[in-house]
Design a protein around this motif. Structure first.
Motif, mmCIF file in Angstrom:
data_model
loop_
_atom_site.group_PDB
_atom_site.id
_atom_site.type_symbol
_atom_site.label_atom_id
_atom_site.label_comp_id
_atom_site.label_asym_id
_atom_site.label_seq_id
_atom_site.Cartn_x
_atom_site.Cartn_y
_atom_site.Cartn_z
ATOM 1 N N LYS A 69 0.824 -1.207 0.000
ATOM 2 C CA LYS A 69 0.000 0.000 0.000
ATOM 3 C C LYS A 69 0.859 1.258 0.000
ATOM 4 O O LYS A 69 0.542 2.244 -0.666
ATOM 5 N N LEU A 70 1.966 1.211 0.745
ATOM 6 C CA LEU A 70 2.867 2.352 0.810
ATOM 7 C C LEU A 70 3.502 2.624 -0.552
ATOM 8 O O LEU A 70 3.594 3.774 -0.988
ATOM 9 N N LYS A 71 3.918 1.556 -1.240
ATOM 10 C CA LYS A 71 4.498 1.703 -2.578
ATOM 11 C C LYS A 71 3.483 2.304 -3.543
ATOM 12 O O LYS A 71 3.800 3.185 -4.345
ATOM 13 N N SER B 41 3.018 5.908 -2.836
ATOM 14 C CA SER B 41 4.209 6.636 -3.258
ATOM 15 C C SER B 41 4.206 6.861 -4.771
ATOM 16 O O SER B 41 4.506 7.964 -5.248
ATOM 17 N N ARG B 42 3.863 5.818 -5.513
ATOM 18 C CA ARG B 42 3.787 5.956 -6.978
ATOM 19 C C ARG B 42 2.730 6.984 -7.367
ATOM 20 O O ARG B 42 2.934 7.806 -8.276
ATOM 21 N N LYS B 43 1.606 6.950 -6.692
ATOM 22 C CA LYS B 43 0.521 7.887 -6.990
ATOM 23 C C LYS B 43 0.965 9.323 -6.705
ATOM 24 O O LYS B 43 0.687 10.236 -7.492
ATOM 25 N N GLN B 44 1.687 9.500 -5.604
ATOM 26 C CA GLN B 44 2.165 10.832 -5.259
ATOM 27 C C GLN B 44 3.208 11.313 -6.276
ATOM 28 O O GLN B 44 3.192 12.474 -6.691
ATOM 29 N N GLN B 45 4.110 10.427 -6.684
ATOM 30 C CA GLN B 45 5.113 10.798 -7.687
ATOM 31 C C GLN B 45 4.457 11.195 -9.003
ATOM 32 O O GLN B 45 4.868 12.154 -9.657
ATOM 33 N N LYS B 46 3.430 10.449 -9.375
ATOM 34 C CA LYS B 46 2.712 10.749 -10.610
ATOM 35 C C LYS B 46 2.048 12.128 -10.514
ATOM 36 O O LYS B 46 2.095 12.917 -11.462
ATOM 37 N N ALA B 47 1.453 12.421 -9.353
ATOM 38 C CA ALA B 47 0.802 13.721 -9.167
ATOM 39 C C ALA B 47 1.831 14.844 -9.199
ATOM 40 O O ALA B 47 1.578 15.903 -9.795
ATOM 41 N N MET B 48 3.000 14.623 -8.587
ATOM 42 C CA MET B 48 4.051 15.641 -8.599
ATOM 43 C C MET B 48 4.550 15.888 -10.019
ATOM 44 O O MET B 48 4.797 17.026 -10.418
ATOM 45 N N LYS B 49 4.693 14.808 -10.783
ATOM 46 C CA LYS B 49 5.150 14.934 -12.168
ATOM 47 C C LYS B 49 4.131 15.716 -12.999
ATOM 48 O O LYS B 49 4.491 16.580 -13.801
ATOM 49 N N LYS B 50 2.864 15.423 -12.781
ATOM 50 C CA LYS B 50 1.793 16.106 -13.507
ATOM 51 C C LYS B 50 1.774 17.593 -13.155
ATOM 52 O O LYS B 50 1.637 18.456 -14.035
ATOM 53 N N TYR B 51 1.949 17.904 -11.875
ATOM 54 C CA TYR B 51 1.968 19.297 -11.432
ATOM 55 C C TYR B 51 3.163 20.030 -12.030
ATOM 56 O O TYR B 51 3.041 21.160 -12.507
#
Length: 80
Positions: A49-51, A54-64
């Motif tokens: 779940k943590l991974k 983390s992937r979801k957050q990285q994707k959101a940061m990349k999109k931003y």
């Protein structure tokens, strides 16, 4: 008399040993073992779940970040 006591003891031990180990109450070691297995499984699920988070957050940061670059590029075009 001693023969009768020895025979009774032998029968009692035979009956006690014939009972399967699982039918008897589990010992401390078995509880610890099952607890460790549960902890491993729980830790694995939590790590998964943590991974994923983390992937979801990285994707959101990349999109931003991409949106910021695009906005800056658009602003530079207007400035010219």
């Amino acid at each position: 008399m001693k023969r009768m006591a020895a025979f009774t003891l032998l029968v009692a031990l035979g009956v006690a040993w014939s009972i399967p180990a699982k039918a008897q109450s589990p010992g401390v070691a078995e509880y610890a073992s099952s607890s460790r297995e549960f902890d491993k499984k729980s830790a694995k699920q939590q790590n998964k779940k943590l991974k994923k988070a983390s992937r979801k957050q990285q994707k959101a940061m990349k999109k931003y970040s991409k949106a910021q670059r695009k906005a800056a590029k658009k602003e530079n075009r207007r400035a010219k």
